[in-house]
Design a protein around this motif. Structure first.
Motif, mmCIF file in Angstrom:
data_model
loop_
_atom_site.group_PDB
_atom_site.id
_atom_site.type_symbol
_atom_site.label_atom_id
_atom_site.label_comp_id
_atom_site.label_asym_id
_atom_site.label_seq_id
_atom_site.Cartn_x
_atom_site.Cartn_y
_atom_site.Cartn_z
ATOM 1 N N HIS A 203 0.846 -1.205 0.000
ATOM 2 C CA HIS A 203 0.000 0.000 0.000
ATOM 3 C C HIS A 203 0.876 1.248 0.000
ATOM 4 C CE1 HIS A 203 -2.517 -3.206 1.697
ATOM 5 N NE2 HIS A 203 -3.549 -2.561 1.168
ATOM 6 N N PRO A 204 1.707 1.396 -1.046
ATOM 7 C CA PRO A 204 2.716 2.478 -1.013
ATOM 8 C C PRO A 204 2.113 3.865 -0.852
ATOM 9 C CG PRO A 204 2.530 1.486 -3.226
ATOM 10 C CD PRO A 204 1.727 0.631 -2.299
ATOM 11 N N GLU A 205 1.002 4.129 -1.570
ATOM 12 C CA GLU A 205 0.470 5.502 -1.535
ATOM 13 C C GLU A 205 -0.068 5.858 -0.147
ATOM 14 O OE1 GLU A 205 -2.423 2.683 -1.949
ATOM 15 O OE2 GLU A 205 -0.750 2.898 -3.345
ATOM 16 N N LEU A 206 -0.700 4.850 0.538
ATOM 17 C CA LEU A 206 -1.226 5.104 1.883
ATOM 18 C C LEU A 206 -0.096 5.393 2.867
ATOM 19 C CD1 LEU A 206 -3.999 2.412 2.588
ATOM 20 C CD2 LEU A 206 -4.231 4.906 2.642
ATOM 21 N N VAL A 207 0.901 4.538 2.848
ATOM 22 C CA VAL A 207 1.980 4.682 3.828
ATOM 23 C C VAL A 207 2.718 5.999 3.616
ATOM 24 C CG1 VAL A 207 4.064 3.644 4.776
ATOM 25 C CG2 VAL A 207 2.190 2.180 4.036
ATOM 26 N N GLU A 208 2.983 6.305 2.373
ATOM 27 C CA GLU A 208 3.715 7.545 2.112
ATOM 28 C C GLU A 208 2.900 8.769 2.532
ATOM 29 O OE1 GLU A 208 5.136 8.124 -1.891
ATOM 30 O OE2 GLU A 208 6.180 9.993 -1.362
ATOM 31 N N LYS A 209 1.572 8.655 2.342
ATOM 32 C CA LYS A 209 0.709 9.790 2.681
ATOM 33 C C LYS A 209 0.731 10.081 4.187
ATOM 34 C CE LYS A 209 -4.145 11.242 2.497
ATOM 35 N NZ LYS A 209 -5.512 10.773 2.262
ATOM 36 N N TYR A 210 0.800 9.039 5.007
ATOM 37 C CA TYR A 210 0.624 9.236 6.453
ATOM 38 C C TYR A 210 1.905 9.125 7.294
ATOM 39 C CZ TYR A 210 -4.440 8.936 5.623
ATOM 40 O OH TYR A 210 -5.726 9.163 5.206
ATOM 41 N N LEU A 211 2.814 8.242 6.898
ATOM 42 C CA LEU A 211 3.981 8.007 7.763
ATOM 43 C C LEU A 211 4.856 9.261 7.870
ATOM 44 C CD1 LEU A 211 5.203 5.554 9.348
ATOM 45 C CD2 LEU A 211 6.735 5.236 7.394
ATOM 46 N N TYR A 212 5.325 9.547 9.037
ATOM 47 C CA TYR A 212 6.166 10.723 9.352
ATOM 48 C C TYR A 212 5.376 12.030 9.366
ATOM 49 C CZ TYR A 212 10.511 8.011 8.658
ATOM 50 O OH TYR A 212 11.532 7.105 8.746
ATOM 51 N N GLN A 213 4.055 11.963 9.164
ATOM 52 C CA GLN A 213 3.328 13.220 9.050
ATOM 53 C C GLN A 213 3.040 13.854 10.413
ATOM 54 O OE1 GLN A 213 3.110 14.644 5.983
ATOM 55 N NE2 GLN A 213 4.342 12.803 5.616
ATOM 56 N N LEU A 214 2.806 13.035 11.440
ATOM 57 C CA LEU A 214 2.507 13.595 12.764
ATOM 58 C C LEU A 214 3.762 13.655 13.634
ATOM 59 C CD1 LEU A 214 -0.929 11.926 13.564
ATOM 60 C CD2 LEU A 214 -0.486 14.189 12.633
ATOM 61 N N VAL A 215 4.620 12.658 13.488
ATOM 62 C CA VAL A 215 5.892 12.689 14.208
ATOM 63 C C VAL A 215 6.980 12.647 13.151
ATOM 64 C CG1 VAL A 215 7.321 11.633 15.980
ATOM 65 C CG2 VAL A 215 4.836 11.442 16.123
ATOM 66 N N GLY A 216 7.408 13.813 12.758
ATOM 67 C CA GLY A 216 8.365 13.921 11.657
ATOM 68 C C GLY A 216 9.714 14.383 12.160
ATOM 69 N N ASN A 217 10.435 14.993 11.285
ATOM 70 C CA ASN A 217 11.807 15.355 11.615
ATOM 71 C C ASN A 217 11.902 16.589 12.491
ATOM 72 O OD1 ASN A 217 12.747 13.219 10.102
ATOM 73 N ND2 ASN A 217 12.500 14.403 8.221
ATOM 74 N N LYS A 218 10.799 17.307 12.593
ATOM 75 C CA LYS A 218 10.879 18.547 13.366
ATOM 76 C C LYS A 218 10.459 18.347 14.815
ATOM 77 C CE LYS A 218 10.434 21.737 9.540
ATOM 78 N NZ LYS A 218 9.521 21.457 8.419
ATOM 79 N N THR A 219 9.997 17.157 15.151
ATOM 80 C CA THR A 219 9.440 16.966 16.490
ATOM 81 C C THR A 219 10.503 17.049 17.578
ATOM 82 O OG1 THR A 219 7.878 15.491 15.391
ATOM 83 C CG2 THR A 219 7.760 15.579 17.781
ATOM 84 N N GLY A 220 11.678 16.465 17.315
ATOM 85 C CA GLY A 220 12.725 16.536 18.331
ATOM 86 C C GLY A 220 13.805 15.513 18.072
ATOM 87 N N LYS A 221 14.862 15.587 18.853
ATOM 88 C CA LYS A 221 16.026 14.730 18.633
ATOM 89 C C LYS A 221 15.653 13.252 18.744
ATOM 90 C CE LYS A 221 20.819 14.094 20.139
ATOM 91 N NZ LYS A 221 21.592 14.600 18.991
ATOM 92 N N PHE A 222 14.889 12.922 19.775
ATOM 93 C CA PHE A 222 14.621 11.504 20.010
ATOM 94 C C PHE A 222 13.607 10.934 19.025
ATOM 95 C CE2 PHE A 222 16.327 13.118 23.983
ATOM 96 C CZ PHE A 222 17.392 12.238 24.136
ATOM 97 N N GLU A 223 12.684 11.784 18.591
ATOM 98 C CA GLU A 223 11.735 11.357 17.571
ATOM 99 C C GLU A 223 12.478 11.128 16.251
ATOM 100 O OE1 GLU A 223 11.311 13.742 19.722
ATOM 101 O OE2 GLU A 223 9.464 13.267 20.791
ATOM 102 N N ALA A 224 13.475 11.980 15.986
ATOM 103 C CA ALA A 224 14.294 11.802 14.774
ATOM 104 C C ALA A 224 15.105 10.520 14.864
ATOM 105 C CB ALA A 224 15.211 13.010 14.585
ATOM 106 N N MET A 225 15.511 10.165 16.087
ATOM 107 C CA MET A 225 16.267 8.933 16.288
ATOM 108 C C MET A 225 15.429 7.736 15.852
ATOM 109 S SD MET A 225 17.800 7.681 19.921
ATOM 110 C CE MET A 225 19.262 6.679 20.076
#
Lengths: 256, 444
Positions: free
Chosen positions: B131-153
């Motif tokens: 389900h590539p389009e679904l996963v790409e649409k949602y993954l990393y959208q709520l907890v992404g790279n800007k959330t914080g160091k540990f979330e980025a980890m």
């Protein structure tokens, strides 16, 4: 003839709350089947005495003795006093959120029975006693005293009395906050409980309750002491003349 | 050695490049996300103590020393966990079970029953292809790279995770169960969960975190998890987060959910395990009529340390949020709770409530509560309250005066304290949780 022994007895009891002496030396003997009433104005030490007798850790008995059926109550924690047959109906029963009336009563009844005792009769007895006090059955599933009206709390206290069947019941202002219909129901509950084997000590400000639960003896308490004692007629006299009358009378006595 | 050199040394110690290098077998967009996360992790300094949200917990506790990570015993332990879980699953009232073995392997049982309904319960690694389009649409959208160091980890290092997708207009009556088993001593895991609940759909998920090192002498284990949940318009989601890990694991979890117009979200966060746990539960109310409730229950014993945050972010008007976060502490356990309510300037006529109650069963426990309100308009109804203290001695007296022993009275009062949260749980889970509570009240 064998000598009659008191069921409940306290001698020269002194009670302190936060370093203040609120009861200064009171004594009483209650024989099986008797009903006593302690009457007195607010702040006379009635509730403090009741709490101290039951073992409330905020009230310290600094001097005196307390016996139930020959057992020294002062050597016991509140739970042991309860299991020995002492009961206090509270003036202001506390809410215990999350604990249902039924579960609480089940634990309390269970504490009185042998570990492996069958509890299958519990529900039936509870329902019968609730009916006797005109408490709707769904109350059993409500959290103890949580959001109950003053009158509901007092009925639940008497339900506990009925379920636990103590030898000696201390009833602290059980009449306060009750309308006349509720007062009658609660009084009937107390009378159903009462037998020639147990004892009742009513603590009250007003004579009203004593129309329905007839005391054999009335003790007037003021400033931490029993200042006057008499039969049921004393309650009527107090109602008529007020506590000032006793105050004046005792003051005169001191002068003499 | 100067302070600067020391700092450099510590930063390179936590360089995650080597670990991240193994994880390049996905599609390009995923590899990009991972590389971005890795960069953010490396570029973001470790949060300073005393800064917001780090006042009570040392961030270095969540950075493990990679050389010590052996992870040799992981598979042996997992086999027995899996066996027990599958046999329990058959008895329980659960629709589907996903077992996450340290994020290395995801095993699904029972999903076949729901394929006809279009429900997807899958490992994230499979979903990326199926389900590539679904996963790409949602993954990393709520907890992404800007959330914080540990979330980025986590964003850089998660191996595999769980993906749940319920299409529009479906109701799943029985709960879905995810069981994460962290590795034993000297291991690290990066659980990741993505849940999408379609329009007017209804779903209950139990997300359970277990395992980890049982012996700090042999070595501790680390877990850093991320959960993202999307509740589309008019959806109804119940999400139970259960942390019952072993005694020598340090965990950092970030949960973010976003609910749209008319959607409701009930989050029940139950925390019992771990040596050191930092959890961050955030929900964004993104459309009018959205409603979110968070019930938290935490029971600390021994020297357990918990640090929780909740965020209710009202981005749209006519939204409602409610938090009840309850804490029971005994022995030398510690809890800090920070609860933020943020209501945006244009989000009018919102309701937001927050309550944090802490019951301290003995001296030596410590609880902190920090309510934070950022309310940018005046057309709201909002309240917050907090209590910290021992059990009311008058309550104990009341119960003992009826013949309950002192310890029985305490157990009764604590059971009552947690009752309103337990009654929201499905029956078999309720029994387990009430068992955890009783266990922690032993010898009180």
């Amino acid at each position: 003839m064998t000598e009659r022994k008191p069921l409940f007895e306290f001698k020269n009891v002194h009670v302190k709350v936060d370093e203040t002496e609120v009861v200064n030396g009171v004594s009483l003997k209650i024989y099986p089947g008797e009903t006593h009433a302690i009457m007195g104005p607010n702040g006379s030490g009635k509730s403090s005495l009741a709490n101290a007798l039951m073992g409330n850790p905020s009230y310290t008995i600094t001097k005196g003795e307390v016996y139930l059926d020959g057992e020294n109550m002062l050597e016991m924690e509140p739970d042991k006093r309860s299991l020995a047959g002492l009961f206090l109906a509270f003036q202001y029963p506390l809410p215990i959120p999350g604990v249902t009336v039924a579960n609480f009563l089940r634990s309390a009844v269970k504490a009185r029975r042998a570990k492996d005792d069958d509890m299958s009769d519990f529900r039936k007895t509870l329902k019968a006693e609730m009916d006797g006090l005109s408490i709707d059955h769904p109350f059993a599933a409500r959290y103890l005293n949580d959001g109950f009206s003053g009158g509901e709390k007092k009925r639940i206290e008497i339900l506990q009395l009925a379920m636990l069947k103590p030898k000696m019941a201390l009833l602290d202002e059980t009449d306060s906050g009750l309308d006349i219909d509720a007062l009658k129901i609660v009084a009937q509950g107390i009378n159903r409980f009462h037998s020639d084997k147990n004892g009742i000590l009513l603590i009250t400000h007003y004579q009203r309750m004593l129309n329905y639960v007839k005391p054999d003896f009335v003790h007037v308490m003021m400033r931490g002491k029993f200042v006057k004692e008499g039969g049921p007629g004393l309650a009527m006299e107090l109602e008529e003349k007020g506590y000032e009358w006793v105050e004046q009378e005792t003051a005169q006595k001191v002068e003499v | 050695m100067s302070v600067e050199q020391l700092k450099d040394k510590s930063e390179t110690d936590y360089n995650i490049e080597e670990l991240a290098e193994e994880l390049t077998n996905g599609p390009d967009w995923l590899t990009d996300q991972r590389r971005n996360s890795q960069k953010v992790f490396n570029d973001t300094p470790v949060p300073r103590r005393g800064l917001h949200l780090w006042r009570y917990t040392d961030p270095y506790q969540f950075l493990f020393n990679r050389e010590k990570m052996t992870e040799t015993e992981v598979s042996a332990n997992h086999a027995s966990v899996e066996k027990t879980a599958v046999s329990q699953f058959k008895e329980n009232n659960t629709s589907c079970l996903a077992i996450d073995l340290s994020g290395r392997e995801i095993k699904i049982s029972g999903a076949e029953n729901f394929q006809k309904d279009g429900l997807v319960v899958s490992s994230l690694s499979r979903a990326v292809t199926s389900h590539p389009e679904l996963v790409e649409k949602y993954l990393y959208q709520l907890v992404g790279n800007k959330t914080g160091k540990f979330e980025a980890m986590n964003g850089a290092l998660w191996h595999d995770g769980v993906f749940i997708y319920l299409p529009d207009g479906k109701q799943l009556e029985k709960p879905l169960h995810i069981l994460h088993d962290a590795g034993r001593e000297n291991s690290s895991s990066f659980p990741r969960v993505l849940i999408v609940v379609g329009k007017n759909s209804e779903l209950t998920v139990i997300d359970e975190y277990s395992g980890g090192s049982t012996d700090s002498e042999k070595g501790i284990s680390y877990s850093n998890g991320v959960v993202e949940i999307f509740g589309e318009q008019d959806s109804r989601t119940r999400y139970v987060f259960l942390q019952r890990q072993a005694s020598a694991i340090k965990s950092y979890y970030t949960y973010r959910s976003q609910i749209e117009r008319g959607a409701s979200m009930l989050t029940i966060a139950l925390s019992f395990g771990g040596a050191l746990t930092k959890q961050n539960f955030g929900i964004t109310l993104n459309g009018p009529g959205a409603e979110s409730t968070i019930y938290g229950l935490l029971f600390g014993t021994d020297r357990q340390h918990f640090d929780n945050h909740t965020i209710h972010q009202h981005s749209a008007g006519q939204t409602r949020s409610d938090i009840k976060f309850k804490v029971v502490l005994r022995d030398k356990s510690v809890s800090a709770y920070t609860g933020l309510i943020r209501i945006e300037h244009d989000a009018k006529t919102c309701e937001a409530y927050q309550e944090n109650r802490n019951l301290l069963l003995n001296k030596g426990t410590r609880a902190e509560t920090i309510p934070e309100l950022e309310i940018l308009n005046e057309d709201v109804s909002c309240s917050h309250g907090a209590t910290i203290g021992p059990i009311d001695p008058d309550m104990v007296f009341y119960l003992t005066s009826r013949g309950l022993s002192k310890s029985e009275a305490v157990r009764t009062i604590v059971s009552g304290f947690v009752a309103d949260i337990l009654k929201l749980l499905p029956d078999d889970l309720k029994q387990r949780i009430s068992g955890f509570v009783e266990q922690r009240l032993e010898n009180i």
